[in-house]
Design a protein around this motif. Sequence first.
Motif, PDB file in Angstrom:
ATOM      1  N   LEU A 165       0.843  -1.194   0.000  1.00 56.75           N
ATOM      2  CA  LEU A 165       0.000   0.000   0.000  1.00 56.75           C
ATOM      3  C   LEU A 165       0.877   1.243   0.000  1.00 56.75           C
ATOM      4  O   LEU A 165       0.597   2.246   0.654  1.00 56.75           O
ATOM      5  CB  LEU A 165      -0.922   0.003   1.224  1.00 56.75           C
ATOM      6  N   SER A 166       1.965   1.174  -0.762  1.00 60.03           N
ATOM      7  CA  SER A 166       2.851   2.336  -0.811  1.00 60.03           C
ATOM      8  C   SER A 166       2.166   3.482  -1.547  1.00 60.03           C
ATOM      9  O   SER A 166       1.281   3.259  -2.373  1.00 60.03           O
ATOM     10  CB  SER A 166       4.165   1.963  -1.487  1.00 60.03           C
ATOM     11  N   GLN A 167       2.548   4.697  -1.183  1.00 58.84           N
ATOM     12  CA  GLN A 167       2.018   5.917  -1.815  1.00 58.84           C
ATOM     13  C   GLN A 167       0.493   5.934  -1.888  1.00 58.84           C
ATOM     14  O   GLN A 167      -0.087   6.155  -2.935  1.00 58.84           O
ATOM     15  CB  GLN A 167       2.582   6.056  -3.226  1.00 58.84           C
ATOM     16  N   SER A 168      -0.143   5.664  -0.772  1.00 58.07           N
ATOM     17  CA  SER A 168      -1.603   5.583  -0.772  1.00 58.07           C
ATOM     18  C   SER A 168      -2.262   6.629   0.123  1.00 58.07           C
ATOM     19  O   SER A 168      -3.458   6.544   0.383  1.00 58.07           O
ATOM     20  CB  SER A 168      -2.041   4.188  -0.325  1.00 58.07           C
ATOM     21  N   GLN A 169      -1.469   7.564   0.628  1.00 65.60           N
ATOM     22  CA  GLN A 169      -1.997   8.636   1.491  1.00 65.60           C
ATOM     23  C   GLN A 169      -2.713   8.120   2.727  1.00 65.60           C
ATOM     24  O   GLN A 169      -3.672   8.717   3.210  1.00 65.60           O
ATOM     25  CB  GLN A 169      -2.925   9.543   0.696  1.00 65.60           C
ATOM     26  N   LEU A 170      -2.253   6.976   3.226  1.00 64.84           N
ATOM     27  CA  LEU A 170      -2.830   6.426   4.450  1.00 64.84           C
ATOM     28  C   LEU A 170      -2.284   7.185   5.648  1.00 64.84           C
ATOM     29  O   LEU A 170      -1.102   7.523   5.686  1.00 64.84           O
ATOM     30  CB  LEU A 170      -2.433   4.955   4.604  1.00 64.84           C
ATOM     31  N   SER A 171      -3.128   7.420   6.637  1.00 62.39           N
ATOM     32  CA  SER A 171      -2.601   7.957   7.887  1.00 62.39           C
ATOM     33  C   SER A 171      -3.178   7.197   9.072  1.00 62.39           C
ATOM     34  O   SER A 171      -4.127   6.424   8.931  1.00 62.39           O
ATOM     35  CB  SER A 171      -2.867   9.459   7.988  1.00 62.39           C
ATOM     36  N   GLY A 172      -2.562   7.425  10.232  1.00 59.31           N
ATOM     37  CA  GLY A 172      -2.953   6.692  11.427  1.00 59.31           C
ATOM     38  C   GLY A 172      -1.811   5.842  11.924  1.00 59.31           C
ATOM     39  O   GLY A 172      -0.726   5.848  11.338  1.00 59.31           O
ATOM     40  N   PRO A 173      -2.025   5.111  13.028  1.00 52.87           N
ATOM     41  CA  PRO A 173      -0.940   4.321  13.614  1.00 52.87           C
ATOM     42  C   PRO A 173      -0.625   3.077  12.798  1.00 52.87           C
ATOM     43  O   PRO A 173      -1.416   2.682  11.939  1.00 52.87           O
ATOM     44  CB  PRO A 173      -1.493   3.944  14.987  1.00 52.87           C
ATOM     45  N   PHE A 174       0.518   2.471  13.083  1.00 50.83           N
ATOM     46  CA  PHE A 174       0.908   1.237  12.393  1.00 50.83           C
ATOM     47  C   PHE A 174      -0.195   0.184  12.560  1.00 50.83           C
ATOM     48  O   PHE A 174      -0.600  -0.122  13.683  1.00 50.83           O
ATOM     49  CB  PHE A 174       2.227   0.717  12.973  1.00 50.83           C
ATOM     50  N   PRO A 175      -0.713  -0.368  11.460  1.00 46.86           N
ATOM     51  CA  PRO A 175      -1.850  -1.300  11.529  1.00 46.86           C
ATOM     52  C   PRO A 175      -1.429  -2.695  12.003  1.00 46.86           C
ATOM     53  O   PRO A 175      -1.077  -3.561  11.203  1.00 46.86           O
ATOM     54  CB  PRO A 175      -2.365  -1.353  10.090  1.00 46.86           C
ATOM     55  N   LEU A 176      -1.506  -2.895  13.328  1.00 43.35           N
ATOM     56  CA  LEU A 176      -1.051  -4.171  13.903  1.00 43.35           C
ATOM     57  C   LEU A 176      -1.860  -5.371  13.429  1.00 43.35           C
ATOM     58  O   LEU A 176      -1.372  -6.504  13.483  1.00 43.35           O
ATOM     59  CB  LEU A 176      -1.103  -4.100  15.434  1.00 43.35           C
ATOM     60  N   PHE A 177      -3.094  -5.121  12.964  1.00 43.57           N
ATOM     61  CA  PHE A 177      -3.889  -6.258  12.490  1.00 43.57           C
ATOM     62  C   PHE A 177      -3.217  -6.995  11.331  1.00 43.57           C
ATOM     63  O   PHE A 177      -3.436  -8.180  11.128  1.00 43.57           O
ATOM     64  CB  PHE A 177      -5.307  -5.812  12.107  1.00 43.57           C
ATOM     65  N   PHE A 178      -2.362  -6.302  10.591  1.00 40.83           N
ATOM     66  CA  PHE A 178      -1.614  -6.977   9.516  1.00 40.83           C
ATOM     67  C   PHE A 178      -0.774  -8.131  10.073  1.00 40.83           C
ATOM     68  O   PHE A 178      -0.519  -9.117   9.385  1.00 40.83           O
ATOM     69  CB  PHE A 178      -0.693  -5.984   8.796  1.00 40.83           C
ATOM     70  N   CYS A 179      -0.327  -7.975  11.318  1.00 42.53           N
ATOM     71  CA  CYS A 179       0.548  -9.002  11.912  1.00 42.53           C
ATOM     72  C   CYS A 179      -0.204 -10.292  12.239  1.00 42.53           C
ATOM     73  O   CYS A 179       0.404 -11.303  12.578  1.00 42.53           O
ATOM     74  CB  CYS A 179       1.245  -8.456  13.152  1.00 42.53           C
ATOM     75  N   ARG A 180      -1.544 -10.244  12.140  1.00 42.45           N
ATOM     76  CA  ARG A 180      -2.304 -11.480  12.364  1.00 42.45           C
ATOM     77  C   ARG A 180      -2.243 -12.396  11.148  1.00 42.45           C
ATOM     78  O   ARG A 180      -2.675 -13.540  11.209  1.00 42.45           O
ATOM     79  CB  ARG A 180      -3.771 -11.134  12.641  1.00 42.45           C
ATOM     80  N   LEU A 181      -1.764 -11.860  10.034  1.00 40.76           N
ATOM     81  CA  LEU A 181      -1.696 -12.671   8.810  1.00 40.76           C
ATOM     82  C   LEU A 181      -0.440 -13.533   8.885  1.00 40.76           C
ATOM     83  O   LEU A 181       0.678 -13.044   8.744  1.00 40.76           O
ATOM     84  CB  LEU A 181      -1.677 -11.766   7.581  1.00 40.76           C
ATOM     85  N   GLN A 182      -0.668 -14.819   9.141  1.00 42.57           N
ATOM     86  CA  GLN A 182       0.456 -15.696   9.488  1.00 42.57           C
ATOM     87  C   GLN A 182       1.472 -15.911   8.384  1.00 42.57           C
ATOM     88  O   GLN A 182       2.586 -16.339   8.627  1.00 42.57           O
ATOM     89  CB  GLN A 182      -0.091 -17.072   9.865  1.00 42.57           C
ATOM     90  N   TYR A 183       1.040 -15.682   7.135  1.00 47.44           N
ATOM     91  CA  TYR A 183       1.943 -15.981   6.018  1.00 47.44           C
ATOM     92  C   TYR A 183       2.475 -14.715   5.355  1.00 47.44           C
ATOM     93  O   TYR A 183       3.088 -14.773   4.297  1.00 47.44           O
ATOM     94  CB  TYR A 183       1.226 -16.875   5.002  1.00 47.44           C
ATOM     95  N   LEU A 184       2.225 -13.580   5.998  1.00 44.85           N
ATOM     96  CA  LEU A 184       2.626 -12.298   5.413  1.00 44.85           C
ATOM     97  C   LEU A 184       4.149 -12.146   5.433  1.00 44.85           C
ATOM     98  O   LEU A 184       4.761 -12.031   6.481  1.00 44.85           O
ATOM     99  CB  LEU A 184       1.981 -11.148   6.196  1.00 44.85           C
ATOM    100  N   THR A 185       4.756 -12.154   4.248  1.00 43.26           N
ATOM    101  CA  THR A 185       6.215 -12.029   4.201  1.00 43.26           C
ATOM    102  C   THR A 185       6.658 -10.624   3.819  1.00 43.26           C
ATOM    103  O   THR A 185       7.775 -10.222   4.131  1.00 43.26           O
ATOM    104  CB  THR A 185       6.846 -13.015   3.194  1.00 43.26           C
TER     105      THR A 185
END
Length: 448
Positions: free
Chosen positions: A71-91
């Motif tokens: 999601l680079s260059q997507s104008q996202l703001s807010g804190p680091f999205p920890l829910f991404f870390c629930r994705l067990q296979y996310l490399t």
Amino acid sequence: MLLFFLSLFLSSSPLLTLSLNQEGLYLQRAKQGLSVPNNFLSSWDNSRDDTPCHWHGITCDSANRVISIDLSQSQLSGPFPLFFCRLQYLTSLSLQDNFINSTLPDQVSTCQSLTELNLSSNWIVGKFPDSLSQLKNLKHLDLSANNFSGGIPPSFGHFASLETLYLMANLLDGTISGALGNISTLKELLLAFNPFSPGPIPSELGNLTNLEYLWLSDCNRVGPIPESLTRLPKLNNLDLSLNRLTGPIPSSITELRSIEQIELYNNSLSGELPVKWHNMTTLLRLDASTNELTGTIPPELCELQLESLNLFENRLEGTLPESISGSINLKELKLFNNKLSGHLPSQLGTNSALQVLDVSYNQFSGEIPEGLCSNGSLEDLVLINNSFSGQIPESLGKCQSLRRVRLKHNLLSGTVPEKFWGLPYVSLFELVDNSFTGQISKLVSGAI
Ligand SMILES: *[C@@H]1O[C@H](CO)[C@@H](O)[C@H](O)[C@H]1NC(C)=O
Ligand SMILES: *[C@@H]1O[C@H](CO)[C@@H](O)[C@H](O)[C@H]1NC(C)=O
Ligand SMILES: *[C@@H]1O[C@H](CO)[C@@H](O)[C@H](O)[C@H]1NC(C)=O
Ligand SMILES: *[C@@H]1O[C@H](CO)[C@@H](O)[C@H](O)[C@H]1NC(C)=O
Ligand SMILES: *[C@@H]1O[C@H](CO)[C@@H](O)[C@H](O)[C@H]1NC(C)=O
Ligand SMILES: *[C@@H]1O[C@H](CO)[C@@H](O)[C@H](O)[C@H]1NC(C)=O
Ligand SMILES: *[C@@H]1O[C@H](CO)[C@@H](O)[C@H](O)[C@H]1NC(C)=O
Ligand SMILES: *[C@@H]1O[C@H](CO)[C@@H](O)[C@H](O)[C@H]1NC(C)=O
Ligand SMILES: *[C@@H]1O[C@H](CO)[C@@H](O)[C@H](O)[C@H]1NC(C)=O
């Protein structure tokens, strides 16, 4: 009760695809924590999808497991999205160039499968969490261009697989732990442009036998260049510029077998240039300008396959060795503000695509070499404040590539080649304070 079990069964079974799977739900939770510009992640709202695999920025493996989020260059703001870390296979997680703010939480270490984490160019503040180095699979970590503060903690010595560590352009104001020397897998260590508390270059970095890139430019480094760095067999790019390093350039620097770029400019290095250069086969760019170097320019240095040699603003004396004309890749030679003397090598420029020659503010004498523009590539010719004599070579009048010709304050004589004035790109002629004869003053006014 039955309904509860049924719904649990349905949502966790990969065979029944009646609703969005758990990974999709985690991604939606992550999105809720972020401020996203209108409609940008609208594909993430599609509840009729059974997997998120076709959503914007998502890549899955053949088993429909999310392995990459970009999601680079997507104008996202807010804190680091920890829910991404629930994705067990996310490399791979790429969020560079957004407005992720607040601190990087300790729980980032739960992103256990990550091999690549790119958070460069965001608004993250605070210290690096010690837990980062618990990411055992992490190979590429880019936290550059944020507002991280503090130092590089000793815990970073525990990274098990890290190959690239980019921390440039933050507000790091603490110390650089020598424990970095423990990351034996490291290939690129880029710490440049941080206001670290003044201190030496950790000699432990000399233990990083796989290191190819070391960038410590503008890092408040003081004291000598550790000898240990010159034993790094794969070092390709060494940038120690814009610090307050003192003492000599270690003579063993000549033994770096893989080196292609050495940037030492704007320090307070003293002593003489190393002499016994290893006959390397790679091209070398060397910049040791704006230091306090003394002595002469060693012929052995000029025999290397130099691409650029910048030694300006030092206290060098003696001549420019003839052997530099054999450097067929030489593009840039800047030696201004030294105490160099004698003639320029007569063959200078005849064997290479020379673009920039600046030897101003020295004591050079003799004629301007005839072949400076043999290759038709010379753009800047700057010979100000020397004792060059004789005529401007006719050949320079045909040098279509010339942009700046600055010859003032010399002993040049004769007529200026007629064709000079017709050169298409020249924006600056400085010829004053020579002994030219002829009609120059009628041809141009003021600019010379
Ligand atoms: C972080 O970004 C969010 C979303 O734009 C904003 O509401 C919040 O105030 C920001 N926090 C900080 C500390 O800047
Ligand atoms: C980051 O630091 C810069 C320079 O000190 C400052 O101008 C900017 O406001 C800071 N941004 C955040 C999000 O802290
Ligand atoms: C992170 O992203 C930036 C911007 O796309 C890129 O230049 C950089 O190389 C990436 N970092 C790593 C470690 O791959
Ligand atoms: C150095 O790395 C090894 C292997 O990863 C680890 O066991 C050790 O604790 C590290 N030492 C330091 C000082 O970080
Ligand atoms: C790392 O380097 C330091 C200083 O150069 C040295 O004292 C130490 O023994 C080295 N450690 C390893 C594990 O090689
Ligand atoms: C390097 O030092 C010189 C002389 O002190 C200074 O004029 C120049 O701005 C410095 N260069 C940079 C990039 O800071
Ligand atoms: C350095 O290597 C080049 C090419 O491999 C060779 O032509 C040259 O003679 C060598 N010079 C010395 C001083 O060994
Ligand atoms: C200029 O130099 C380049 C690279 O050294 C070479 O490939 C090219 O043939 C040269 N051109 C002329 C006109 O000498
Ligand atoms: C350059 O040369 C001129 C004329 O010879 C002299 O007046 C001037 O002081 C010199 N400037 C420097 C910086 O050496």
